[in-house]
Write a protein that holds these residues in place. Structure first.
Motif, PDB file in Angstrom:
ATOM      1  N   ARG A 128    -115.785   9.354  53.996  1.00  0.00           N
ATOM      2  CA  ARG A 128    -116.826   8.402  54.382  1.00  0.00           C
ATOM      3  C   ARG A 128    -116.588   7.022  53.782  1.00  0.00           C
ATOM      4  O   ARG A 128    -116.784   5.988  54.458  1.00  0.00           O
ATOM      5  CB  ARG A 128    -118.197   8.935  53.953  1.00  0.00           C
ATOM      6  N   TYR A 129    -116.157   6.981  52.524  1.00  0.00           N
ATOM      7  CA  TYR A 129    -115.930   5.684  51.858  1.00  0.00           C
ATOM      8  C   TYR A 129    -114.933   4.831  52.632  1.00  0.00           C
ATOM      9  O   TYR A 129    -115.188   3.643  52.915  1.00  0.00           O
ATOM     10  CB  TYR A 129    -115.448   5.909  50.420  1.00  0.00           C
ATOM     11  N   TYR A 130    -113.786   5.410  52.995  1.00  0.00           N
ATOM     12  CA  TYR A 130    -112.777   4.619  53.699  1.00  0.00           C
ATOM     13  C   TYR A 130    -113.182   4.338  55.140  1.00  0.00           C
ATOM     14  O   TYR A 130    -112.841   3.280  55.684  1.00  0.00           O
ATOM     15  CB  TYR A 130    -111.425   5.323  53.614  1.00  0.00           C
ATOM     16  N   ASN A 131    -113.935   5.241  55.757  1.00  0.00           N
ATOM     17  CA  ASN A 131    -114.480   4.947  57.090  1.00  0.00           C
ATOM     18  C   ASN A 131    -115.395   3.730  57.042  1.00  0.00           C
ATOM     19  O   ASN A 131    -115.305   2.831  57.899  1.00  0.00           O
ATOM     20  CB  ASN A 131    -115.258   6.156  57.623  1.00  0.00           C
ATOM     21  N   ASP A 132    -116.263   3.688  56.043  1.00  0.00           N
ATOM     22  CA  ASP A 132    -117.194   2.563  55.912  1.00  0.00           C
ATOM     23  C   ASP A 132    -116.441   1.258  55.659  1.00  0.00           C
ATOM     24  O   ASP A 132    -116.794   0.207  56.220  1.00  0.00           O
ATOM     25  CB  ASP A 132    -118.188   2.829  54.781  1.00  0.00           C
ATOM     26  N   LEU A 133    -115.419   1.314  54.807  1.00  0.00           N
ATOM     27  CA  LEU A 133    -114.634   0.115  54.509  1.00  0.00           C
ATOM     28  C   LEU A 133    -113.913  -0.381  55.760  1.00  0.00           C
ATOM     29  O   LEU A 133    -113.939  -1.578  56.070  1.00  0.00           O
ATOM     30  CB  LEU A 133    -113.628   0.428  53.399  1.00  0.00           C
ATOM     31  N   ILE A 134    -113.265   0.524  56.460  1.00  0.00           N
ATOM     32  CA  ILE A 134    -112.527   0.146  57.675  1.00  0.00           C
ATOM     33  C   ILE A 134    -113.469  -0.472  58.709  1.00  0.00           C
ATOM     34  O   ILE A 134    -113.174  -1.522  59.297  1.00  0.00           O
ATOM     35  CB  ILE A 134    -111.810   1.382  58.266  1.00  0.00           C
ATOM     36  N   ASN A 135    -114.597   0.162  58.928  1.00  0.00           N
ATOM     37  CA  ASN A 135    -115.543  -0.341  59.928  1.00  0.00           C
ATOM     38  C   ASN A 135    -116.088  -1.716  59.559  1.00  0.00           C
ATOM     39  O   ASN A 135    -116.278  -2.581  60.429  1.00  0.00           O
ATOM     40  CB  ASN A 135    -116.691   0.650  60.118  1.00  0.00           C
ATOM     41  N   LEU A 136    -116.337  -1.934  58.265  1.00  0.00           N
ATOM     42  CA  LEU A 136    -116.849  -3.228  57.825  1.00  0.00           C
ATOM     43  C   LEU A 136    -115.784  -4.315  57.973  1.00  0.00           C
ATOM     44  O   LEU A 136    -116.091  -5.452  58.364  1.00  0.00           O
ATOM     45  CB  LEU A 136    -117.329  -3.137  56.380  1.00  0.00           C
ATOM     46  N   LEU A 137    -114.543  -3.990  57.666  1.00  0.00           N
ATOM     47  CA  LEU A 137    -113.453  -4.954  57.858  1.00  0.00           C
ATOM     48  C   LEU A 137    -113.352  -5.367  59.322  1.00  0.00           C
ATOM     49  O   LEU A 137    -113.274  -6.560  59.644  1.00  0.00           O
ATOM     50  CB  LEU A 137    -112.128  -4.342  57.392  1.00  0.00           C
ATOM     51  N   ILE A 138    -113.346  -4.385  60.198  1.00  0.00           N
ATOM     52  CA  ILE A 138    -113.213  -4.673  61.631  1.00  0.00           C
ATOM     53  C   ILE A 138    -114.402  -5.493  62.130  1.00  0.00           C
ATOM     54  O   ILE A 138    -114.240  -6.422  62.937  1.00  0.00           O
ATOM     55  CB  ILE A 138    -113.075  -3.359  62.425  1.00  0.00           C
ATOM     56  N   ALA A 139    -115.596  -5.196  61.640  1.00  0.00           N
ATOM     57  CA  ALA A 139    -116.784  -5.946  62.035  1.00  0.00           C
ATOM     58  C   ALA A 139    -116.688  -7.416  61.631  1.00  0.00           C
ATOM     59  O   ALA A 139    -117.341  -8.282  62.232  1.00  0.00           O
ATOM     60  CB  ALA A 139    -118.033  -5.315  61.419  1.00  0.00           C
ATOM     61  N   ASN A 140    -115.865  -7.692  60.605  1.00  0.00           N
ATOM     62  CA  ASN A 140    -115.665  -9.067  60.132  1.00  0.00           C
ATOM     63  C   ASN A 140    -114.337  -9.647  60.593  1.00  0.00           C
ATOM     64  O   ASN A 140    -113.850 -10.633  60.022  1.00  0.00           O
ATOM     65  CB  ASN A 140    -115.771  -9.104  58.608  1.00  0.00           C
ATOM     66  N   ASN A 141    -113.749  -9.039  61.621  1.00  0.00           N
ATOM     67  CA  ASN A 141    -112.504  -9.528  62.220  1.00  0.00           C
ATOM     68  C   ASN A 141    -111.343  -9.571  61.224  1.00  0.00           C
ATOM     69  O   ASN A 141    -110.522 -10.488  61.262  1.00  0.00           O
ATOM     70  CB  ASN A 141    -112.708 -10.913  62.855  1.00  0.00           C
ATOM     71  N   ILE A 142    -111.297  -8.584  60.347  1.00  0.00           N
ATOM     72  CA  ILE A 142    -110.199  -8.444  59.386  1.00  0.00           C
ATOM     73  C   ILE A 142    -109.488  -7.130  59.697  1.00  0.00           C
ATOM     74  O   ILE A 142    -110.129  -6.067  59.730  1.00  0.00           O
ATOM     75  CB  ILE A 142    -110.721  -8.432  57.935  1.00  0.00           C
ATOM     76  N   GLU A 143    -108.202  -7.201  59.937  1.00  0.00           N
ATOM     77  CA  GLU A 143    -107.469  -5.993  60.305  1.00  0.00           C
ATOM     78  C   GLU A 143    -107.202  -5.122  59.080  1.00  0.00           C
ATOM     79  O   GLU A 143    -106.642  -5.595  58.092  1.00  0.00           O
ATOM     80  CB  GLU A 143    -106.139  -6.344  60.974  1.00  0.00           C
ATOM     81  N   PRO A 144    -107.565  -3.842  59.114  1.00  0.00           N
ATOM     82  CA  PRO A 144    -107.244  -2.940  57.999  1.00  0.00           C
ATOM     83  C   PRO A 144    -105.798  -2.450  58.087  1.00  0.00           C
ATOM     84  O   PRO A 144    -105.317  -2.085  59.160  1.00  0.00           O
ATOM     85  CB  PRO A 144    -108.231  -1.783  58.194  1.00  0.00           C
ATOM     86  N   LEU A 145    -105.104  -2.468  56.962  1.00  0.00           N
ATOM     87  CA  LEU A 145    -103.744  -1.946  56.859  1.00  0.00           C
ATOM     88  C   LEU A 145    -103.729  -0.986  55.683  1.00  0.00           C
ATOM     89  O   LEU A 145    -104.115  -1.361  54.579  1.00  0.00           O
ATOM     90  CB  LEU A 145    -102.746  -3.086  56.648  1.00  0.00           C
ATOM     91  N   ILE A 146    -103.306   0.251  55.924  1.00  0.00           N
ATOM     92  CA  ILE A 146    -103.440   1.292  54.892  1.00  0.00           C
ATOM     93  C   ILE A 146    -102.105   1.661  54.270  1.00  0.00           C
ATOM     94  O   ILE A 146    -101.123   1.899  54.966  1.00  0.00           O
ATOM     95  CB  ILE A 146    -104.107   2.556  55.485  1.00  0.00           C
ATOM     96  N   THR A 147    -102.107   1.708  52.934  1.00  0.00           N
ATOM     97  CA  THR A 147    -101.016   2.306  52.169  1.00  0.00           C
ATOM     98  C   THR A 147    -101.433   3.732  51.826  1.00  0.00           C
ATOM     99  O   THR A 147    -102.503   3.950  51.248  1.00  0.00           O
ATOM    100  CB  THR A 147    -100.757   1.529  50.868  1.00  0.00           C
ATOM    101  N   LEU A 148    -100.593   4.685  52.164  1.00  0.00           N
ATOM    102  CA  LEU A 148    -100.936   6.082  51.900  1.00  0.00           C
ATOM    103  C   LEU A 148    -100.803   6.443  50.427  1.00  0.00           C
ATOM    104  O   LEU A 148    -101.599   7.212  49.896  1.00  0.00           O
ATOM    105  CB  LEU A 148    -100.030   7.002  52.736  1.00  0.00           C
ATOM    106  N   HIS A 149     -99.792   5.881  49.758  1.00  0.00           N
ATOM    107  CA  HIS A 149     -99.569   6.282  48.369  1.00  0.00           C
ATOM    108  C   HIS A 149     -99.145   5.089  47.515  1.00  0.00           C
ATOM    109  O   HIS A 149     -98.084   4.504  47.733  1.00  0.00           O
ATOM    110  CB  HIS A 149     -98.481   7.356  48.297  1.00  0.00           C
ATOM    111  N   HIS A 150    -100.015   4.737  46.563  1.00  0.00           N
ATOM    112  CA  HIS A 150     -99.723   3.647  45.641  1.00  0.00           C
ATOM    113  C   HIS A 150     -99.760   4.190  44.210  1.00  0.00           C
ATOM    114  O   HIS A 150    -100.631   3.831  43.421  1.00  0.00           O
ATOM    115  CB  HIS A 150    -100.733   2.511  45.827  1.00  0.00           C
ATOM    116  N   TRP A 151     -98.862   5.149  43.937  1.00  0.00           N
ATOM    117  CA  TRP A 151     -98.562   5.643  42.587  1.00  0.00           C
ATOM    118  C   TRP A 151     -99.537   6.679  42.036  1.00  0.00           C
ATOM    119  O   TRP A 151     -99.243   7.312  41.023  1.00  0.00           O
ATOM    120  CB  TRP A 151     -98.452   4.503  41.571  1.00  0.00           C
TER     121      TRP A 151
END
Length: 327
Positions: A128-151
């Motif tokens: 849910r946390y990342y769904n909410d973040l992604i949806n909010l970014l898109i609503a503000n015309n900011i493209e989400p780009l995901i890194t699967l593994h950052h250490w």
């Protein structure tokens, strides 16, 4: 706050470049960016989220690392709270919008989504946390780009040996499959690993990063398995998800540039090239050509000899090479 710091850092770097500019730098700094160029910002889950044991999140190797006694961190700090982006992500998105970001790259906390690192239990709060973040970014015309593994490998997978163990490849591929299935309808750009060369060397050789080991054999196998995990994930996306979702996927590498101290000295040139082959070519060469660069294997052989080790450099099988090449 993390976004604000990143923005000021960008301004400071640009000012520094301008203040020390010469002809070549001027031509770069005052040229025109392509019309489709995207200004963006990037972060990583452990460095900004905080909430290290909230809402069902499992432990990562960094959670374990920073809570050792004595602490391996000079000032004893941790990412327990960090920028508190888990609770303040709406403020982060507002800052991104204020600075005119076109894209935001963030990493998923594997442990927040899969507390054991395995697909046996999926944490709904993490999803849910990342769904909410992604949806909010898109609503503000900011493209989400995901890194699967950052250490931040889940600690339960470190307990069985971490990245030097082949089994972890399977668990990472399952995690990636879940991420593509859950977020790929909105996310069209993916990074499998962020700076895996630093992760393997500093995590398993120098011990400066989690998990804090110091072992040449583990370092070799970390590099080997991360490359295979990347390739398997790339092929998964390419065959199963790209035809439906139409996105892109790659790996995020880091390299310092190295030049000869004396450009007329042949040995200096060889040393500079070897340094680049080790830190950059160890990952870049395999994903293009399906094998390690010659300089990498020679350096591993020399290092083993100096340390009194007899194990040979690792090689990819023909099947592995075919899967890796071109990813």
């Amino acid at each position: 706050m993390s976004i604000l710091i990143a923005a000021f850092a960008t301004v400071i770097v640009l000012q520094d470049l301008v203040s020390h500019s010469n002809g070549e730098k001027d031509a770069f700094l005052y040229d025109v960016f392509p019309p489709d160029f995207q200004w963006g910002y990037a972060s990583s889950s452990y460095q900004i989220e905080g909430a290290w044991k909230e809402d069902g999140k499992g432990l990562s190797i960094w959670d374990e690392f920073v809570h050792r006694n004595p602490s391996p961190i000079n000032d004893g700090s941790s990412g327990d709270i960090a920028c508190d982006s888990y609770h303040k992500y709406p403020e982060d998105v507002a800052l991104l919008k204020f600075f005119g970001a076109g894209v935001y790259r963030f990493s998923l906390s594997w442990s927040r989504i899969l507390p054991t690192g395995r697909i046996d239990y999926i944490n709904p709060a993490g999803i849910r946390y990342y769904n909410d973040l992604i949806n909010l970014l898109i609503a503000n015309n900011i493209e989400p780009l995901i890194t699967l593994h950052h250490w931040d490998l889940p600690q339960p997978l470190m307990d069985i040996g971490g990245w030097p163990i082949d089994e972890v490849i399977h668990h990472f591929t399952n995690f990636a499959h879940l991420a593509f299935s859950t977020y790929g309808d909105r996310v069209k750009k993916w990074v499998t690993f962020n700076e895996p060369n630093l992760m393997c060397v500093n995590g398993y050789f120098t011990g400066a990063y989690a998990p804090g080991h110091g072992n040449v054999e583990e370092t070799k196998h970390c590099v080997h398995n991360v490359i295979k995990a990347h390739a398997r994930t790339y092929r998964l996306y390419d065959k199963v998800f790209r035809p439906i979702q139409g996105g892109k996927i790659g790996m995020g590498l880091i390299s310092y540039w190295v030049e000869s101290r004396d450009s007329r000295n042949h040995n200096h040139k060889i040393l500079a090239e070897t340094a680049l082959q080790i830190q950059w070519g160890s990952f870049a060469h395999p994903i293009v050509f399906g094998k390690y660069p010659a300089g990498y294997n020679e350096a591993i052989y020399t290092l083993n000899k100096k340390l009194g080790l007899s194990s040979p450099p690792l090689e990819f099988t023909l099947a592995e090479s075919a899967e890796i090449r071109g990813t």
